[in-house]
Design a protein around this motif. Sequence first.
Motif, PDB file in Angstrom:
ATOM      1  N   SER A  15       0.842  -1.269  -0.096  1.00 22.99           N
ATOM      2  CA  SER A  15       0.080   0.099   0.140  1.00 22.99           C
ATOM      3  C   SER A  15       0.809   1.431  -0.002  1.00 22.99           C
ATOM      4  O   SER A  15       2.090   1.262   0.450  1.00 22.99           O
ATOM      5  CB  SER A  15      -0.808  -0.033   1.115  1.00 22.99           C
ATOM      6  OG  SER A  15      -1.563  -1.196   1.273  1.00 22.99           O
ATOM      7  N   PRO A  16       0.409   2.506  -0.435  1.00 20.97           N
ATOM      8  CA  PRO A  16       1.208   3.531  -0.669  1.00 20.97           C
ATOM      9  C   PRO A  16       1.625   4.099   0.688  1.00 20.97           C
ATOM     10  O   PRO A  16       0.966   4.067   1.945  1.00 20.97           O
ATOM     11  CB  PRO A  16       0.224   4.617  -1.287  1.00 20.97           C
ATOM     12  CG  PRO A  16      -1.019   3.874  -1.563  1.00 20.97           C
ATOM     13  CD  PRO A  16      -0.905   2.668  -1.001  1.00 20.97           C
ATOM     14  N   GLN A  17       2.826   4.659   0.996  1.00 21.98           N
ATOM     15  CA  GLN A  17       3.528   5.515   2.089  1.00 21.98           C
ATOM     16  C   GLN A  17       2.971   6.912   1.900  1.00 21.98           C
ATOM     17  O   GLN A  17       2.666   7.324   0.742  1.00 21.98           O
ATOM     18  CB  GLN A  17       4.769   5.339   2.312  1.00 21.98           C
ATOM     19  CG  GLN A  17       5.304   3.893   2.342  1.00 21.98           C
ATOM     20  CD  GLN A  17       7.026   4.065   2.610  1.00 21.98           C
ATOM     21  OE1 GLN A  17       7.293   4.723   3.457  1.00 21.98           O
ATOM     22  NE2 GLN A  17       7.471   3.183   1.747  1.00 21.98           N
ATOM     23  N   THR A  18       2.806   7.666   2.854  1.00 22.00           N
ATOM     24  CA  THR A  18       2.455   9.095   2.423  1.00 22.00           C
ATOM     25  C   THR A  18       3.668  10.012   3.290  1.00 22.00           C
ATOM     26  O   THR A  18       4.272   9.402   4.428  1.00 22.00           O
ATOM     27  CB  THR A  18       1.199   9.493   3.636  1.00 22.00           C
ATOM     28  OG1 THR A  18       1.522   8.952   5.034  1.00 22.00           O
ATOM     29  CG2 THR A  18       0.220   8.679   2.924  1.00 22.00           C
ATOM     30  N   LEU A  19       3.708  10.894   2.803  1.00 24.63           N
ATOM     31  CA  LEU A  19       5.101  11.853   3.335  1.00 24.63           C
ATOM     32  C   LEU A  19       4.427  13.207   3.249  1.00 24.63           C
ATOM     33  O   LEU A  19       3.934  13.756   2.484  1.00 24.63           O
ATOM     34  CB  LEU A  19       6.137  11.934   2.186  1.00 24.63           C
ATOM     35  CG  LEU A  19       7.414  12.561   2.616  1.00 24.63           C
ATOM     36  CD1 LEU A  19       7.877  12.193   3.920  1.00 24.63           C
ATOM     37  CD2 LEU A  19       8.593  12.647   1.408  1.00 24.63           C
ATOM     38  N   GLN A  20       4.541  13.909   4.412  1.00 23.69           N
ATOM     39  CA  GLN A  20       3.852  15.413   4.713  1.00 23.69           C
ATOM     40  C   GLN A  20       4.912  15.986   5.337  1.00 23.69           C
ATOM     41  O   GLN A  20       5.661  15.321   6.170  1.00 23.69           O
ATOM     42  CB  GLN A  20       2.642  15.089   5.484  1.00 23.69           C
ATOM     43  CG  GLN A  20       1.963  16.392   5.560  1.00 23.69           C
ATOM     44  CD  GLN A  20       0.565  16.038   6.217  1.00 23.69           C
ATOM     45  OE1 GLN A  20       0.202  14.892   6.520  1.00 23.69           O
ATOM     46  NE2 GLN A  20      -0.288  17.248   6.626  1.00 23.69           N
ATOM     47  N   PHE A  21       4.923  17.229   5.021  1.00 26.86           N
ATOM     48  CA  PHE A  21       5.895  18.276   5.581  1.00 26.86           C
ATOM     49  C   PHE A  21       4.961  19.680   6.201  1.00 26.86           C
ATOM     50  O   PHE A  21       3.790  19.768   5.679  1.00 26.86           O
ATOM     51  CB  PHE A  21       6.735  19.083   4.777  1.00 26.86           C
ATOM     52  CG  PHE A  21       7.937  17.909   4.042  1.00 26.86           C
ATOM     53  CD1 PHE A  21       8.989  17.918   4.664  1.00 26.86           C
ATOM     54  CD2 PHE A  21       7.392  17.597   3.029  1.00 26.86           C
ATOM     55  CE1 PHE A  21       9.879  16.927   4.153  1.00 26.86           C
ATOM     56  CE2 PHE A  21       8.238  16.623   2.447  1.00 26.86           C
ATOM     57  CZ  PHE A  21       9.380  16.262   2.997  1.00 26.86           C
ATOM     58  N   ASN A  22       5.289  20.188   7.381  1.00 28.36           N
ATOM     59  CA  ASN A  22       4.409  21.179   7.693  1.00 28.36           C
ATOM     60  C   ASN A  22       4.730  22.430   7.223  1.00 28.36           C
ATOM     61  O   ASN A  22       5.640  22.369   6.458  1.00 28.36           O
ATOM     62  CB  ASN A  22       4.633  21.381   9.312  1.00 28.36           C
ATOM     63  CG  ASN A  22       5.935  21.470  10.009  1.00 28.36           C
ATOM     64  OD1 ASN A  22       6.729  22.082   9.312  1.00 28.36           O
ATOM     65  ND2 ASN A  22       6.136  21.348  11.221  1.00 28.36           N
ATOM     66  N   THR A  23       4.311  23.606   7.644  1.00 22.01           N
ATOM     67  CA  THR A  23       4.805  24.756   7.024  1.00 22.01           C
ATOM     68  C   THR A  23       5.968  25.417   7.476  1.00 22.01           C
ATOM     69  O   THR A  23       6.656  26.047   6.583  1.00 22.01           O
ATOM     70  CB  THR A  23       3.834  25.892   7.408  1.00 22.01           C
ATOM     71  OG1 THR A  23       3.868  26.085   9.122  1.00 22.01           O
ATOM     72  CG2 THR A  23       2.411  25.622   7.056  1.00 22.01           C
ATOM     73  N   MET A  24       6.861  24.769   8.225  1.00 24.01           N
ATOM     74  CA  MET A  24       8.255  24.940   8.450  1.00 24.01           C
ATOM     75  C   MET A  24       9.153  24.091   7.729  1.00 24.01           C
ATOM     76  O   MET A  24      10.290  24.216   7.932  1.00 24.01           O
ATOM     77  CB  MET A  24       8.491  24.987  10.165  1.00 24.01           C
ATOM     78  CG  MET A  24       7.793  25.882  10.712  1.00 24.01           C
ATOM     79  SD  MET A  24       8.204  27.692  10.673  1.00 24.01           S
ATOM     80  CE  MET A  24       9.842  27.631  11.314  1.00 24.01           C
ATOM     81  N   GLY A  25       8.879  23.116   7.093  1.00 26.95           N
ATOM     82  CA  GLY A  25       9.369  22.307   6.239  1.00 26.95           C
ATOM     83  C   GLY A  25       9.810  20.957   6.913  1.00 26.95           C
ATOM     84  O   GLY A  25      10.477  20.098   6.548  1.00 26.95           O
TER      85      GLY A  25
END
Length: 85
Positions: A15-25
Motif C-alpha cells: 500500500s502507498p506510503q505518505t509523506l507530509q511536511f508542515n509549514t516550517m518544512g
Amino acid sequence: LTNAAGDTVGSGVSSPQTLQFNTMGMRVNTGNANNLCISTTGASTACSSSTAQALNFRNSQGLNYRIVVLPTGKISWCYSNTCAG
C-alpha cells in the motif's frame, strides 16, 4: 527487516506510503501504518515525529535506492537500502 505492513525493507510496499511536511518544512508523522521509519542505525522502527522515514525504490535492473527524510525535513539519497540518513 519489515515495515509495519509486513513488507520487506528494500522491496515494494503493498500500500502507498505518505509523506507530509508542515509549514516550517519539517516532516510530519502521518500515522500511516505502511510508512517505513528507521533509527539512526538504519534498523526498522515505529514511526514517530522523531524518526526518519525511508522510501525504498528498486529499478528495473534490481538496484536498490533509498530516500531518507529526517524529522527536520532534510532529505538524503542513498544507493543502498541500508542507509540511515
